[in-house]
Design a protein around this motif. Structure first.
Motif, PDB file in Angstrom:
ATOM      1  N   HIS A   3      -8.031   0.784  -0.081  1.00 33.12           N
ATOM      2  CA  HIS A   3      -9.282   0.160  -0.494  1.00 33.12           C
ATOM      3  C   HIS A   3      -9.865  -0.664   0.646  1.00 33.12           C
ATOM      4  CE1 HIS A   3      -8.228   1.334  -4.566  1.00 33.12           C
ATOM      5  NE2 HIS A   3      -7.071   0.713  -4.428  1.00 33.12           N
ATOM      6  N   PHE A   6     -14.114  -4.960  -1.850  1.00 31.61           N
ATOM      7  CA  PHE A   6     -13.592  -5.809  -2.912  1.00 31.61           C
ATOM      8  C   PHE A   6     -14.704  -6.697  -3.461  1.00 31.61           C
ATOM      9  CE2 PHE A   6     -10.178  -4.621  -0.138  1.00 31.61           C
ATOM     10  CZ  PHE A   6      -9.099  -4.382  -0.991  1.00 31.61           C
ATOM     11  N   GLU A   7     -14.419  -7.302  -4.589  1.00 37.04           N
ATOM     12  CA  GLU A   7     -15.341  -8.309  -5.098  1.00 37.04           C
ATOM     13  C   GLU A   7     -15.166  -9.623  -4.337  1.00 37.04           C
ATOM     14  OE1 GLU A   7     -16.222  -7.886  -9.655  1.00 37.04           O
ATOM     15  OE2 GLU A   7     -14.059  -7.527  -9.339  1.00 37.04           O
ATOM     16  N   GLY A  25      -7.181 -12.739 -10.367  1.00 35.95           N
ATOM     17  CA  GLY A  25      -6.388 -11.639 -10.902  1.00 35.95           C
ATOM     18  C   GLY A  25      -6.371 -11.622 -12.412  1.00 35.95           C
ATOM     19  N   ARG A  28      -9.345 -10.105 -13.731  1.00 35.99           N
ATOM     20  CA  ARG A  28      -9.453  -8.691 -13.372  1.00 35.99           C
ATOM     21  C   ARG A  28     -10.495  -8.447 -12.286  1.00 35.99           C
ATOM     22  NH1 ARG A  28      -9.603  -4.899 -18.603  1.00 35.99           N
ATOM     23  NH2 ARG A  28      -8.841  -3.415 -17.051  1.00 35.99           N
ATOM     24  N   ARG A  29     -10.583  -9.391 -11.352  1.00 36.31           N
ATOM     25  CA  ARG A  29     -11.474  -9.232 -10.222  1.00 36.31           C
ATOM     26  C   ARG A  29     -10.748  -8.557  -9.070  1.00 36.31           C
ATOM     27  NH1 ARG A  29     -16.478  -9.373 -12.158  1.00 36.31           N
ATOM     28  NH2 ARG A  29     -16.779 -11.191 -13.508  1.00 36.31           N
ATOM     29  N   LYS A  30     -11.391  -7.556  -8.495  1.00 35.61           N
ATOM     30  CA  LYS A  30     -10.798  -6.819  -7.376  1.00 35.61           C
ATOM     31  C   LYS A  30     -10.798  -7.736  -6.152  1.00 35.61           C
ATOM     32  CE  LYS A  30     -11.077  -2.404  -4.943  1.00 35.61           C
ATOM     33  NZ  LYS A  30     -11.883  -1.172  -4.737  1.00 35.61           N
ATOM     34  N   THR A  31      -9.606  -8.172  -5.789  1.00 36.68           N
ATOM     35  CA  THR A  31      -9.446  -9.240  -4.804  1.00 36.68           C
ATOM     36  C   THR A  31      -8.498  -8.826  -3.692  1.00 36.68           C
ATOM     37  OG1 THR A  31      -9.761 -10.886  -6.558  1.00 36.68           O
ATOM     38  CG2 THR A  31      -8.742 -11.649  -4.519  1.00 36.68           C
ATOM     39  N   LEU A  32      -8.844  -9.195  -2.470  1.00 39.55           N
ATOM     40  CA  LEU A  32      -7.955  -8.987  -1.323  1.00 39.55           C
ATOM     41  C   LEU A  32      -7.584 -10.332  -0.745  1.00 39.55           C
ATOM     42  CD1 LEU A  32      -6.557  -7.159   0.784  1.00 39.55           C
ATOM     43  CD2 LEU A  32      -8.688  -7.275   2.124  1.00 39.55           C
ATOM     44  N   SER A  74      -5.171  -6.046  -9.906  1.00 43.20           N
ATOM     45  CA  SER A  74      -6.457  -6.104  -9.197  1.00 43.20           C
ATOM     46  C   SER A  74      -6.382  -6.915  -7.908  1.00 43.20           C
ATOM     47  CB  SER A  74      -7.539  -6.699 -10.103  1.00 43.20           C
ATOM     48  OG  SER A  74      -7.273  -8.058 -10.387  1.00 43.20           O
ATOM     49  N   HIS A  76      -4.803  -7.475  -4.229  1.00 43.65           N
ATOM     50  CA  HIS A  76      -4.161  -6.733  -3.150  1.00 43.65           C
ATOM     51  C   HIS A  76      -3.846  -7.699  -2.006  1.00 43.65           C
ATOM     52  CE1 HIS A  76      -5.453  -2.847  -4.995  1.00 43.65           C
ATOM     53  NE2 HIS A  76      -6.422  -3.626  -5.454  1.00 43.65           N
ATOM     54  N   ALA A 104     -16.604  -7.609   1.014  1.00 41.05           N
ATOM     55  CA  ALA A 104     -16.570  -8.266  -0.299  1.00 41.05           C
ATOM     56  C   ALA A 104     -17.878  -8.980  -0.578  1.00 41.05           C
ATOM     57  CB  ALA A 104     -15.418  -9.259  -0.366  1.00 41.05           C
TER      58      ALA A 104
END
Length: 301
Positions: A3, A6-7, A25, A28-32, A74, A76, A104
């Motif tokens: 990926h 991200f958001e 997390g 459910r937020r797509k987070t790095l 969600s 990473h 992001a």
């Protein structure tokens, strides 16, 4: 990493960064989370004044935190350095030291700070062990000990007022006694706090445990421990490169919602607060995550 978009991207994976990631997390937020594993307190043997974790090692707290955050699919993790950041079409583009690029909508700076060690032989080896910065984090463990305060003026006076409640054996080591006003000198004398107007050249210690301070005039005096005020710098120049403003003390300027002066960029932890503690970093990260989730929710609802 498969990926690239991200958001939210969090730079810095210590307590503030992990706390932010936990909140995101659970939303459910797509987070790095980008982190190189070099916290400023890695030499400190124990962490205190953090409810439920009092006396744990900093590494143990971080390891438990990371294992709990990692349970949320969600979130990473990227092991490495974030070298640069730039705004790209209302998003942020982060480039790592390996040349990888991640994007992001929101950016969190949880990069912490780096202590700038003075040119005092032995200081670095004692830092965080027997030469400390904070009475709340370390004061109880060194209570009733023969204690030095290596600082000047107002900050030395502030520390003395806190430390005298922990030990009656307090001595201020200052390069300039003239930085105290008459009222401060009177208060210090009333509390039997000595002032030694000398520069420290070295610390004699055993495995980081202070034994004595050696002064530039070749004299010395025995102490068990010391508080010290030293300068710092940010671990990363990303805040400056994005145009974030800073406080007069060098922290990233944030408002009560942990927002920097650059839209979409947040900061939490030691890089944006003078209150250096694990508990404060966790609180700041938790709040930052909630604010970001609220903004993302409003934008997509």
């Amino acid at each position: 990493m498969a990926h690239t978009e991200f958001e939210v991207i969090i730079i810095g994976g210590s307590y503030a960064g992990l706390s932010t990631a936990l909140t995101l997390g659970r939303s459910r937020r797509k987070t790095l989370l980008i982190d190189a594993g070099q916290p400023c307190n890695q030499q400190t043997p124990h962490s205190h004044n953090f409810l439920t974790q009092d006396g744990m090692t900093p590494k143990d707290i971080a390891d438990v935190a990371k294992s709990q955050v990692a349970k949320y699919p969600s979130v990473h993790f990227y092991n490495g350095f974030a070298n640069s950041a730039k705004r790209s079409q209302e998003k942020f583009e982060i480039t790592t030291s390996n040349g990888e690029i991640f994007i992001a909508k929101k950016l969190v700076l949880a990069t912490g700070i780096k202590d700038l060690m003075p040119t005092i032989t032995g200081f670095n080896e004692c830092w965080g062990i027997s030469v400390v910065h904070c009475p709340y984090c370390h004061g109880y463990e060194i209570r009733n000990k023969n204690t030095a305060i290596i600082a000047n003026g107002e900050h030395a006076f502030h520390l003395a007022a806190l430390v005298i409640n922990l030990t009656s054996k307090v001595t201020i080591i200052t390069a300039n006694k003239d930085q105290f006003n008459e009222h401060q000198l009177k208060i210090l004398k009333q509390n039997n706090i000595r002032i030694i107007e000398k520069d420290v050249s070295a610390i004699r210690h055993q495995n980081g445990q202070l034994k004595s301070l050696i002064f530039k005039d070749a004299t010395s005096e025995d102490f068990d421990c010391a508080y010290a005020s030293i300068p710092f710098e940010l671990h990363s120049n990303i805040a400056a490169s994005l145009g974030c403003e800073f406080t007069e003390h060098g922290h990233i300027k944030v408002n009560p919602m942990q927002k920097t002066t650059v839209e979409g960029v947040f900061a939490c932890g030691d890089n944006s607060s003078p209150m250096r503690s694990v508990a404060n970093a966790v609180q700041g990260g938790n709040f930052t995550g909630a604010v970001i989730n609220n903004e993302l929710s409003k934008e997509s609802f």
